[in-house]
Design a protein around this motif. Structure first.
Motif, PDB file in Angstrom:
ATOM      1  N   ALA A 105       0.931  -1.064  -0.068  1.00 49.24           N
ATOM      2  CA  ALA A 105       0.017  -0.243   0.025  1.00 49.24           C
ATOM      3  C   ALA A 105       0.759   1.193   0.051  1.00 49.24           C
ATOM      4  O   ALA A 105       0.597   2.226  -0.577  1.00 49.24           O
ATOM      5  N   SER A 107       4.685   2.530  -1.323  1.00 47.51           N
ATOM      6  CA  SER A 107       5.653   1.905  -2.021  1.00 47.51           C
ATOM      7  C   SER A 107       6.579   3.217  -2.195  1.00 47.51           C
ATOM      8  O   SER A 107       6.271   4.131  -2.866  1.00 47.51           O
ATOM      9  N   ASP A 160      10.367   7.580  -5.250  1.00 50.70           N
ATOM     10  CA  ASP A 160       9.568   8.636  -5.056  1.00 50.70           C
ATOM     11  C   ASP A 160       9.567   8.646  -3.376  1.00 50.70           C
ATOM     12  O   ASP A 160       8.813   7.587  -3.164  1.00 50.70           O
ATOM     13  N   GLY A 162       8.096  10.971  -1.886  1.00 48.23           N
ATOM     14  CA  GLY A 162       7.244  12.146  -1.153  1.00 48.23           C
ATOM     15  C   GLY A 162       6.559  11.429  -0.053  1.00 48.23           C
ATOM     16  O   GLY A 162       5.904  12.387   0.720  1.00 48.23           O
ATOM     17  N   ALA A 163       6.179  10.394   0.158  1.00 54.29           N
ATOM     18  CA  ALA A 163       5.160   9.880   1.266  1.00 54.29           C
ATOM     19  C   ALA A 163       5.927   9.554   2.407  1.00 54.29           C
ATOM     20  O   ALA A 163       5.545   9.119   3.324  1.00 54.29           O
ATOM     21  N   SER A 231      -2.111  12.399   5.744  1.00 53.30           N
ATOM     22  CA  SER A 231      -2.446  12.152   4.242  1.00 53.30           C
ATOM     23  C   SER A 231      -3.739  12.576   3.932  1.00 53.30           C
ATOM     24  O   SER A 231      -4.546  11.845   4.522  1.00 53.30           O
ATOM     25  N   HIS A 247      -3.412  13.226  -5.099  1.00 55.72           N
ATOM     26  CA  HIS A 247      -1.872  12.733  -5.129  1.00 55.72           C
ATOM     27  C   HIS A 247      -1.735  11.207  -4.377  1.00 55.72           C
ATOM     28  O   HIS A 247      -0.586  11.168  -4.748  1.00 55.72           O
ATOM     29  N   LEU A 249      -1.552   7.736  -4.522  1.00 52.47           N
ATOM     30  CA  LEU A 249      -2.019   6.758  -5.678  1.00 52.47           C
ATOM     31  C   LEU A 249      -1.923   5.055  -5.036  1.00 52.47           C
ATOM     32  O   LEU A 249      -1.125   5.046  -4.159  1.00 52.47           O
ATOM     33  N   ASP A 275       4.944   8.915   8.636  1.00 51.53           N
ATOM     34  CA  ASP A 275       4.508   9.490   7.188  1.00 51.53           C
ATOM     35  C   ASP A 275       4.137   8.306   6.661  1.00 51.53           C
ATOM     36  O   ASP A 275       3.164   8.385   5.667  1.00 51.53           O
ATOM     37  N   THR A 279       0.267   7.589   4.641  1.00 53.89           N
ATOM     38  CA  THR A 279      -0.100   7.205   3.182  1.00 53.89           C
ATOM     39  C   THR A 279      -0.587   5.711   2.934  1.00 53.89           C
ATOM     40  O   THR A 279      -1.809   5.573   2.315  1.00 53.89           O
TER      41      THR A 279
END
Ligand code: AMP
Ligand code: MG
Length: 333
Positions: A105, A107, A160, A162-163, A231, A247, A249, A275, A279
């Motif tokens: 969930a 990644s 990435d 970002g999460a 999130s 954002h 996904l 964090d 997400t």
């Protein structure tokens, strides 16, 4: 200007609330694509400057757009890099573990899909074929860390963080700051970390954004320490033909997660975990998130807000005690 920045920070993030009595300085700067606020005891300019330097160091490692950043270099490489720095190695190692325990969930390999969706740039919605193609390059198992080497077995798969990056940064900042002062708070775009006891002895009060009215909190979490990350589908999105595309996904579908939640806030003693989990729980939805909580006792607590704007708490949070909100927001028990 400072007032404007503070206002922006309050609008963009969780809402840490402070009493007025504490002798407190606030420092605000911009890094990692977000406004960052530090609230520290008086006379902490030197430490605030060092905290800013540390943040830039982390950004210089984890950025997807800076050409000198390790993440950028891994993403542009054919099969990896041999000289990764400590931030990349720590975040990658942690992220690969989180990807395993959350069943994918969360990644760290969502770069190709994030690029395709271009949420910050306003879309447009990609074709199903393009999404299928990007999904073929979104398997985190292609990455392997060994010593200072990061290798990947698929050229097109992109990191990435970002999460997880801001939560990791919040963790690093508090680790540094707590060596130099008794208490403090750091806030980075939806991630708050606190340490030590506030001078007035009360818990830290963290406002949780109302997804339906982001200018005001809909509830408050009271904490003595640790990290809170949120999130939400209201944070970054674009609208096309009356549909909102946000954002966060779902790695399984390649589309914005449609799990029945509008936001997931997570408290944890570990900043990167708060964090990454915020997400992951958003992607899982309420039922799976509560199951995940049962299977990981003591690791975290969560506040889940459904699309109907109802709040569900994990059992470690008690309505009216360490979580305060109007009863009309309470999910039917
Ligand atoms: P957050 O706001 O912490 O939930 O992080 C969302 C950001 O992480 C997005 O802007 C993407 O860059 C990236 N991302 C999107 N979906 C996922 C996912 N399922 N797992 C990990 N990272 C994601
Ligand atoms: Mg996150």
């Amino acid at each position: 200007m400072k007032r404007f920045l503070c206002l922006m920070a309050a609008l963009l993030c969780l809402f840490p609330v402070f009493g007025c009595a504490a002798k407190m300085e606030e420092y605000t700067f911009f890094a990692m694509d977000t406004f960052i606020t530090l609230r520290l005891p008086g006379d902490a300019q030197k430490e605030a400057a060092e905290a800013e330097r540390l943040l830039l160091e982390i950004e210089n490692s984890l950025s997807r757009t800076r050409t000198s950043a390790d993440v950028y270099r891994v993403n542009e490489s054919t099969d990896g890099i041999a000289d990764a720095d400590s931030h990349l190695l720590a975040v990658l190692d942690f992220s690969l573990q989180m990807a395993e325990v959350t069943g994918g969930a969360f990644s760290p390999a969502m770069g190709a899909l994030s690029d395709l969706w271009n949420i910050n740039g306003g879309g447009p919605v990609p074709s199903p074929e393009a999404i299928e193609e990007a999904k073929r390059h979104a398997d985190y198992r292609v990455f392997l860390a060994d010593g200072a080497s990061v290798t990947k077995t698929d050229r097109e798969t992109k990191l990435d963080f970002g999460a997880v990056g801001k939560g990791y940064a919040a963790q690093k900042l508090t680790e540094y700051l707590r060596q130099h002062m008794d208490w403090g708070l750091v806030s980075l775009g939806g991630n708050v970390g606190v340490f030590g006891q506030k001078p007035d002895g009360t818990p830290y009060k963290i406002g949780i954004t109302n997804p339906k009215d982001t200018s005001s909190p809909m509830g408050y979490l009271l904490i003595e320490g640790g990290f809170v990350s949120v999130s939400g589908d209201y944070e970054r999105f674009f609208d096309e033909n009356g549909v909102r595309y946000h954002h966060i996904l779902d790695p399984e579908t390649g589309y914005p997660a449609d799990s029945g939640l509008s936001s997931a806030a997570v408290w944890s003693r570990d900043g990167a975990k708060a964090d990454a989990l915020s997400t992951a729980l958003f992607v899982m939805g309420a039922q799976k998130a509560m199951e995940y909580h049962r299977e990981h006792p003591g690791e975290f607590e969560a506040i889940l807000i459904t699309k109907e704007n109802k709040i569900i708490l994990t059992p470690g949070l008690v309505w009216g005690e360490n979580f305060l909100a109007d009863d009309r927001f309470r999910y039917p028990q």
